[in-house]
Design an enzyme around this catalytic site. Sequence first.
Site, PDB file in Angstrom:
ATOM      1  N   ARG A  79       4.615  31.094 -14.664  1.00 56.59           N
ATOM      2  CA  ARG A  79       3.870  32.013 -15.523  1.00 56.59           C
ATOM      3  C   ARG A  79       4.329  33.467 -15.475  1.00 56.59           C
ATOM      4  O   ARG A  79       4.279  34.178 -16.442  1.00 56.59           O
ATOM      5  CB  ARG A  79       2.413  31.994 -15.080  1.00 56.59           C
ATOM      6  CG  ARG A  79       1.468  31.643 -16.162  1.00 56.59           C
ATOM      7  CD  ARG A  79       0.114  31.458 -15.596  1.00 56.59           C
ATOM      8  NE  ARG A  79       0.192  30.732 -14.316  1.00 56.59           N
ATOM      9  CZ  ARG A  79      -0.858  30.301 -13.639  1.00 56.59           C
ATOM     10  NH1 ARG A  79      -2.054  30.518 -14.073  1.00 56.59           N
ATOM     11  NH2 ARG A  79      -0.728  29.648 -12.510  1.00 56.59           N
ATOM     12  N   LYS A 137       2.454  12.732  -8.194  1.00 52.56           N
ATOM     13  CA  LYS A 137       1.060  12.376  -7.968  1.00 52.56           C
ATOM     14  C   LYS A 137       0.251  13.621  -7.622  1.00 52.56           C
ATOM     15  O   LYS A 137       0.845  14.586  -7.166  1.00 52.56           O
ATOM     16  CB  LYS A 137       0.970  11.299  -6.892  1.00 52.56           C
ATOM     17  CG  LYS A 137       0.906  11.821  -5.446  1.00 52.56           C
ATOM     18  CD  LYS A 137       0.761  10.703  -4.485  1.00 52.56           C
ATOM     19  CE  LYS A 137      -0.568  10.700  -3.796  1.00 52.56           C
ATOM     20  NZ  LYS A 137      -0.756  11.706  -2.752  1.00 52.56           N
ATOM     21  N   HIS A 194       6.417   9.261  -3.325  1.00 51.57           N
ATOM     22  CA  HIS A 194       7.540   9.667  -2.479  1.00 51.57           C
ATOM     23  C   HIS A 194       7.800   8.686  -1.339  1.00 51.57           C
ATOM     24  O   HIS A 194       8.879   8.676  -0.761  1.00 51.57           O
ATOM     25  CB  HIS A 194       7.380  11.110  -1.978  1.00 51.57           C
ATOM     26  CG  HIS A 194       6.443  11.266  -0.828  1.00 51.57           C
ATOM     27  ND1 HIS A 194       5.091  11.357  -0.982  1.00 51.57           N
ATOM     28  CD2 HIS A 194       6.667  11.341   0.501  1.00 51.57           C
ATOM     29  CE1 HIS A 194       4.520  11.483   0.207  1.00 51.57           C
ATOM     30  NE2 HIS A 194       5.451  11.480   1.131  1.00 51.57           N
ATOM     31  N   LYS A 199      11.630   6.808   0.790  1.00 54.35           N
ATOM     32  CA  LYS A 199      11.950   6.788   2.226  1.00 54.35           C
ATOM     33  C   LYS A 199      12.895   5.620   2.512  1.00 54.35           C
ATOM     34  O   LYS A 199      12.627   4.489   2.099  1.00 54.35           O
ATOM     35  CB  LYS A 199      10.674   6.624   3.056  1.00 54.35           C
ATOM     36  CG  LYS A 199       9.737   7.831   3.003  1.00 54.35           C
ATOM     37  CD  LYS A 199       8.548   7.637   3.911  1.00 54.35           C
ATOM     38  CE  LYS A 199       7.463   8.672   3.648  1.00 54.35           C
ATOM     39  NZ  LYS A 199       7.649   9.946   4.302  1.00 54.35           N
ATOM     40  N   GLU A 202      -1.612  10.021  10.252  1.00 53.47           N
ATOM     41  CA  GLU A 202      -1.128  11.405  10.331  1.00 53.47           C
ATOM     42  C   GLU A 202      -1.879  12.126  11.440  1.00 53.47           C
ATOM     43  O   GLU A 202      -3.077  11.884  11.631  1.00 53.47           O
ATOM     44  CB  GLU A 202      -1.395  12.131   9.013  1.00 53.47           C
ATOM     45  CG  GLU A 202      -0.655  11.535   7.845  1.00 53.47           C
ATOM     46  CD  GLU A 202      -0.839  12.389   6.598  1.00 53.47           C
ATOM     47  OE1 GLU A 202      -0.016  13.288   6.367  1.00 53.47           O
ATOM     48  OE2 GLU A 202      -1.822  12.179   5.879  1.00 53.47           O
ATOM     49  N   ASP A 235      -5.708   9.486  -2.085  1.00 57.96           N
ATOM     50  CA  ASP A 235      -4.530  10.245  -1.652  1.00 57.96           C
ATOM     51  C   ASP A 235      -3.441   9.339  -1.065  1.00 57.96           C
ATOM     52  O   ASP A 235      -2.254   9.596  -1.257  1.00 57.96           O
ATOM     53  CB  ASP A 235      -4.979  11.268  -0.588  1.00 57.96           C
ATOM     54  CG  ASP A 235      -3.919  12.307  -0.280  1.00 57.96           C
ATOM     55  OD1 ASP A 235      -3.255  12.770  -1.212  1.00 57.96           O
ATOM     56  OD2 ASP A 235      -3.757  12.653   0.916  1.00 57.96           O
ATOM     57  N   HIS A 286       0.557   5.083  -1.910  1.00 62.92           N
ATOM     58  CA  HIS A 286       1.565   4.763  -0.879  1.00 62.92           C
ATOM     59  C   HIS A 286       1.301   3.409  -0.211  1.00 62.92           C
ATOM     60  O   HIS A 286       2.190   2.570  -0.104  1.00 62.92           O
ATOM     61  CB  HIS A 286       1.590   5.843   0.199  1.00 62.92           C
ATOM     62  CG  HIS A 286       1.752   7.237  -0.331  1.00 62.92           C
ATOM     63  ND1 HIS A 286       2.576   7.540  -1.389  1.00 62.92           N
ATOM     64  CD2 HIS A 286       1.212   8.422   0.055  1.00 62.92           C
ATOM     65  CE1 HIS A 286       2.526   8.851  -1.622  1.00 62.92           C
ATOM     66  NE2 HIS A 286       1.702   9.403  -0.759  1.00 62.92           N
ATOM     67  N   LYS A 307      -6.255  11.112   8.556  1.00 62.66           N
ATOM     68  CA  LYS A 307      -5.761  12.414   9.025  1.00 62.66           C
ATOM     69  C   LYS A 307      -6.352  12.662  10.405  1.00 62.66           C
ATOM     70  O   LYS A 307      -7.391  12.113  10.754  1.00 62.66           O
ATOM     71  CB  LYS A 307      -6.207  13.524   8.077  1.00 62.66           C
ATOM     72  CG  LYS A 307      -5.699  13.333   6.666  1.00 62.66           C
ATOM     73  CD  LYS A 307      -5.006  14.574   6.160  1.00 62.66           C
ATOM     74  CE  LYS A 307      -4.500  14.410   4.756  1.00 62.66           C
ATOM     75  NZ  LYS A 307      -3.056  14.160   4.661  1.00 62.66           N
TER      76      LYS A 307
HETATM   77  C1  BG6 Z   1       0.996  12.915   0.261  1.00 63.65           C
HETATM   78  C2  BG6 Z   1      -0.447  13.201   0.520  1.00 63.65           C
HETATM   79  O1  BG6 Z   1       1.153  12.075  -0.854  1.00 63.65           O
HETATM   80  O2  BG6 Z   1       1.553  12.274   1.399  1.00 63.65           O
HETATM   81  C3  BG6 Z   1      -0.637  14.034   1.765  1.00 63.65           C
HETATM   82  O3  BG6 Z   1      -0.991  13.894  -0.601  1.00 63.65           O
HETATM   83  C4  BG6 Z   1       0.045  13.382   2.937  1.00 63.65           C
HETATM   84  O4  BG6 Z   1      -2.017  14.215   2.055  1.00 63.65           O
HETATM   85  C5  BG6 Z   1       1.490  13.039   2.583  1.00 63.65           C
HETATM   86  O5  BG6 Z   1       0.012  14.284   4.034  1.00 63.65           O
HETATM   87  C6  BG6 Z   1       2.134  12.226   3.684  1.00 63.65           C
HETATM   88  O6  BG6 Z   1       3.495  12.100   3.413  1.00 63.65           O
HETATM   89  P1  BG6 Z   1       4.532  11.863   4.598  1.00 63.65           P
HETATM   90  O7  BG6 Z   1       5.826  11.653   3.883  1.00 63.65           O
HETATM   91  O8  BG6 Z   1       4.481  13.083   5.466  1.00 63.65           O
HETATM   92  O9  BG6 Z   1       4.038  10.651   5.316  1.00 63.65           O
END
Ligand code: BG6
Length: 481
Positions: A43, A142, A172, A176, A210, A229, A234, A334
Amino acid sequence: MSFDLVLFGGTGDLTWRKIMPALLQAFRHCKLPPGGRVLAVARDERSDDEYRAFIKERFAAVEASKRPSDEEFARFAEMLHYRRMDLSQPEHYAGLKAWVDERGADTVVLFLATSPYLFPVICEQLGAAGLNGPNARVVLEKPLGHDLKSAQTINRVVASAFREEQALRIDHYLGKPAVQNVMALRFGNALFEPLWRRESIANIQITLAEDIGVGTRGDFYDKTGALRDMIQNHALQLLTMIAMEPPPSGDADAIRDEKLKVLKSLKPFTPESVARDVVRGQYKAGSVGGQPVPGYLDEVKVPVGSRCETFVALRTEVQNWRWAGVPFYLRTGKRLAERDSHIVVNFRDVPHPIFPGTRQANKLVIKLQPEDGLELHLLAVKGSGGNELLSPVSLDLDFDRAFPSERVGGYERLLLDALAGRLNLFVRSDEQEQAWRWVEPVLQAWASDPTGPRPYSAGGWGPAAASAMVARDGCTWAEEQ
Ligand code: BG6
């Protein structure tokens, strides 16, 4: 092959935390086609040089091995450009079109690293401006919606401007290397296929743990929660790769057709099965890695009294001939004890034991992170001299050691695939919608359940109810064995 990569959200977190480091890695590994241009769009007013300085400064915050030297950054930055755009203004897209057309690159990748509520307007405008030609691809990050309806709305608008094969939805995790090795393990090796079924496998556990909390993302996270999330995308993508049938070919659609079949075979949730087979939790204060950490409700930007879940464990089944009756447990959270993502395939015990001592069946552990490897757990006789007690022992494969210097990061891989038009690692709209369809009854049951998430101490493995849930089937989680 020349390319233009247009980054909408060019000054946002995702751009400097993930995309720029991945681009730098690809540049460093000489994997980017020469002569490519990267155009960041945002922006505010900046010159190319000001944008380059902004990105250079941000690199200080990424991990040391991904930081460039001044000299390397200067070479990398030659391809970075900046353009101010108001995303609701058609004439700004016309300007972008002129910029793109002037060069006529072979491929134009339009990466929407913006908030998802902007996806519809950007896609509409890209279509209206003619930025959706056959050489264009749009990359969507996402979260793609927050339920089935919103995901369908986004997909409809995307489809009005781009063909399905031009729309690349990122998960993502699929980038991996460890996740790609699930496919290699199953379909590049004949060894496991005869065992990969209900007759030999007792249960499968997918854990995405995590140790971090929600950090400064409290406001985003609170509207999302662990189910949306991590599980909807995932964890379910991992499940599809574990459970899918061998595809007829390595083509993107052949693979995605099989993944979709798995999603359609998942046992649907009912209010009763949500109460029995899904555990949600929320972390309270505790200690992680020896450091005291606050509870979720004390994190910045988290609303008072939030009932958002930061932990989910659930049990499901894939209802087909291969998997009927085999529990699949998915778990994410988390502020758990450690960062540890893995898949455990627990094999059935021998049908008739002849060795004395405690039994522990075989298992295959697919380690996703922090290490990327495989462990095959066997039983063997340890000692000599008449001791025939069986002891667990494992065959360990560490991919980083096996293939040093060959490893490509997840985002780097996905960016290179987007530039090359390889679709295998992107999620098709029907897969994504089916995943929403499956999680929706859980969201609905929670919305009308007055009890809310169960508290768990930061630094542990989530609420005890998650262990009780698997214990009902006579199982334990990996860390409890
Ligand atoms: C993301 C989530 O898609 O993946 C996050 O929004 C999460 O909350 C992250 O921390 C974890 O990714 P990775 O690659 O660190 O396991």
